[in-house]
Design a protein around this motif. Structure first.
Motif, short mmCIF file in Angstrom:
data_model
loop_
_atom_site.label_atom_id
_atom_site.label_comp_id
_atom_site.label_asym_id
_atom_site.label_seq_id
_atom_site.Cartn_x
_atom_site.Cartn_y
_atom_site.Cartn_z
N ILE A 51 17.42 30.88 -1.42
CA ILE A 51 18.06 30.86 -0.10
C ILE A 51 17.66 32.10 0.67
N ALA A 52 17.55 33.20 -0.04
CA ALA A 52 17.11 34.49 0.49
C ALA A 52 16.21 35.10 -0.57
N THR A 53 15.50 36.15 -0.23
CA THR A 53 14.64 36.80 -1.21
C THR A 53 15.47 37.26 -2.39
N SER A 80 19.37 40.75 2.18
CA SER A 80 19.24 41.10 3.60
C SER A 80 19.06 39.88 4.49
N SER A 81 19.76 39.89 5.60
CA SER A 81 19.59 38.90 6.67
C SER A 81 19.52 37.46 6.15
N GLY A 119 23.65 37.72 8.52
CA GLY A 119 23.77 39.12 8.12
C GLY A 119 23.47 39.31 6.64
N ASP A 120 23.72 40.53 6.18
CA ASP A 120 23.51 40.85 4.77
C ASP A 120 24.65 40.30 3.93
N ILE A 121 24.34 39.98 2.68
CA ILE A 121 25.36 39.61 1.69
C ILE A 121 25.25 40.61 0.55
N THR A 122 26.34 41.31 0.28
CA THR A 122 26.37 42.28 -0.81
C THR A 122 27.17 41.71 -1.96
#
Length: 135
Positions: A51-53, A80-81, A119-122
């Motif tokens: 889904i994201a890097t 990130s993003s 946005g970012d996901i932490t």
């Protein structure tokens, strides 16, 4: 579905072919609508596209700060993003080798839900036993 280990990943730990502290250990965001956990899955090629890097875990530890041997911990993971879309409700931890087809799965973690908005996901790992996971 509860969080769990992948059987062949545990076997690789026992055989010494996964070394948590020195190998590249990554985490991938997944949606349960696109992936059904199966303890028999062996490699990251069984997972849906990222889904994201994928995030490579840093500051890895296997002793929970000295107080909890057998626990795997690392610095929080920041994706990130992450593009907007359906809720993300699981993570998969795996050893990255060179490609997904060679990268053994280690652990499946669920029990949360986050809807990405660009946005970012932490991912904040637990600060006590079992941290990320316990063998």
């Amino acid at each position: 579905m509860a969080s769990a280990h992948y059987n062949l990943g545990l076997q690789k730990y026992l055989a010494g072919s996964i070394a948590s502290l020195t190998d590249t250990i990554r985490v991938r965001l997944v949606r349960t609508s696109a992936y059904t956990f199966n303890q028999a899955h062996e490699f990251a090629s069984s997972l849906p596209a990222a889904i994201a890097t994928d995030v490579t875990l840093g500051s890895k530890s296997t002793n929970g700060g000295g107080s909890d041997p057998g626990c795997f911990d690392a610095a929080d993971a920041v994706f990130s993003s992450v593009g907007a879309g359906a809720a993300i409700d699981a993570l998969v931890i795996f050893k990255f080798v060179t490609v997904d087809a060679d990268s053994p799965l280690i652990a499946y973690i669920d029990g949360f839900s986050v809807t990405p908005n660009g946005g970012d996901i932490t991912i904040q790992w637990a600060a006590s036993n079992p941290f990320i996971f316990k063998l």
